[in-house]
Design a protein around this motif. Structure first.
Motif, PDB file in Angstrom:
ATOM      1  N   GLU A  87      47.281  37.893  38.604  1.00 19.87           N
ATOM      2  CA  GLU A  87      48.262  37.704  37.757  1.00 19.87           C
ATOM      3  C   GLU A  87      48.068  37.364  36.740  1.00 19.87           C
ATOM      4  N   ALA A  88      47.365  35.867  36.759  1.00 22.18           N
ATOM      5  CA  ALA A  88      47.995  35.318  34.798  1.00 22.18           C
ATOM      6  C   ALA A  88      46.793  36.264  35.033  1.00 22.18           C
ATOM      7  N   GLU A  89      45.481  36.335  35.013  1.00 19.74           N
ATOM      8  CA  GLU A  89      44.657  37.413  33.835  1.00 19.74           C
ATOM      9  C   GLU A  89      45.371  38.737  33.331  1.00 19.74           C
ATOM     10  N   VAL A  90      45.702  39.239  34.500  1.00 20.57           N
ATOM     11  CA  VAL A  90      46.502  40.296  34.157  1.00 20.57           C
ATOM     12  C   VAL A  90      47.340  40.263  33.396  1.00 20.57           C
ATOM     13  N   MET A  91      48.296  39.237  33.100  1.00 23.41           N
ATOM     14  CA  MET A  91      49.151  38.916  32.051  1.00 23.41           C
ATOM     15  C   MET A  91      49.463  38.590  30.636  1.00 23.41           C
ATOM     16  N   ALA A  92      47.846  37.061  31.183  1.00 22.36           N
ATOM     17  CA  ALA A  92      47.635  37.274  29.939  1.00 22.36           C
ATOM     18  C   ALA A  92      46.718  38.074  29.101  1.00 22.36           C
ATOM     19  N   ARG A  93      46.591  39.101  29.814  1.00 22.77           N
ATOM     20  CA  ARG A  93      45.540  40.458  29.223  1.00 22.77           C
ATOM     21  C   ARG A  93      46.744  41.816  28.658  1.00 22.77           C
ATOM     22  N   LEU A  94      47.682  41.408  28.988  1.00 21.00           N
ATOM     23  CA  LEU A  94      48.785  42.629  28.125  1.00 21.00           C
ATOM     24  C   LEU A  94      49.610  41.437  27.199  1.00 21.00           C
ATOM     25  N   ALA A  95      49.426  40.395  27.536  1.00 18.51           N
ATOM     26  CA  ALA A  95      50.187  39.281  26.020  1.00 18.51           C
ATOM     27  C   ALA A  95      48.946  39.835  25.098  1.00 18.51           C
TER      28      ALA A  95
END
Length: 185
Positions: A111-119
């Motif tokens: 989840e953190a990796e996905v959110m970082a990638r989206l940001a």
């Protein structure tokens, strides 16, 4: 010597004298900002080019005169030119296609990796909506944390031109964010 600028001033003097500790201090203090700037410029290898920037700086540090503020401007001028060189090099080189795609291994919080990638993707999209000059000014001001005077020196532009580019760039980013928020509602 509590100020970060004072430590960098001492490191500059040490580096100019050939002391490896000066080089190490300068690299540790500024490499993150340089790499961030190069990432925002979408260079092909931000970490490798950051190393090249410092190598160029260290090879010619004997020609540098000034304090920590001038050093930052000088260093980011080298980084800016390295980013331009990377763009030119990629234009001349044929596009490489990987033979096989290996999915990246996930080792942490998905989840953190996905959110970082989206940001990251959102910031990149916002920067792509700017003119190249506006993008350069904002990245140097925000990521590299340079003053308007330093940005003007790096880009070879006047103080008022940089202020105008910053103002217009921020207004464009604000409009883009507002329109994205309006679409989400």
């Amino acid at each position: 010597m509590n100020q970060p600028g004072a430590a960098v001033d001492v490191a500059i003097e040490r580096a100019r004298a050939g002391d490896p500790r000066g080089f190490d201090t300068l690299f540790r203090a500024l490499s993150g900002s340089v790499a961030g700037y190069l990432r925002a410029r979408s260079v092909s290898d931000p970490d490798g080019i950051t190393n090249d920037v410092f190598l160029r700086a260290f090879r010619s540090i004997h020609t540098f005169n000034g304090d920590s503020e001038r050093f930052r401007s000088w260093l980011f001028t080298i980084a800016h030119n390295a980013a331009l060189d990377d763009v030119r090099r990629r234009r001349r080189r044929a596009q490489e296609a990987p033979l096989a795609h290996t999915p990246e291994q996930s080792g942490g919080d998905v989840e953190a990796e996905v959110m970082a990638r989206l940001a990251h993707d959102r910031v990149h999209a916002l920067l792509e909506g700017l003119s190249p000059d506006q993008r350069d000014v904002l990245v140097l001001r925000i990521v590299a944390d340079l003053t308007i005077e330093q940005v003007a020196a790096v880009l070879g532009k006047g103080y008022e031109a940089v202020r105008a580019l910053q103002r217009r760039g921020l207004a464009s980013v604000l409009r883009a964010i507002s329109s994205q928020e309006a679409v989400r509602r």
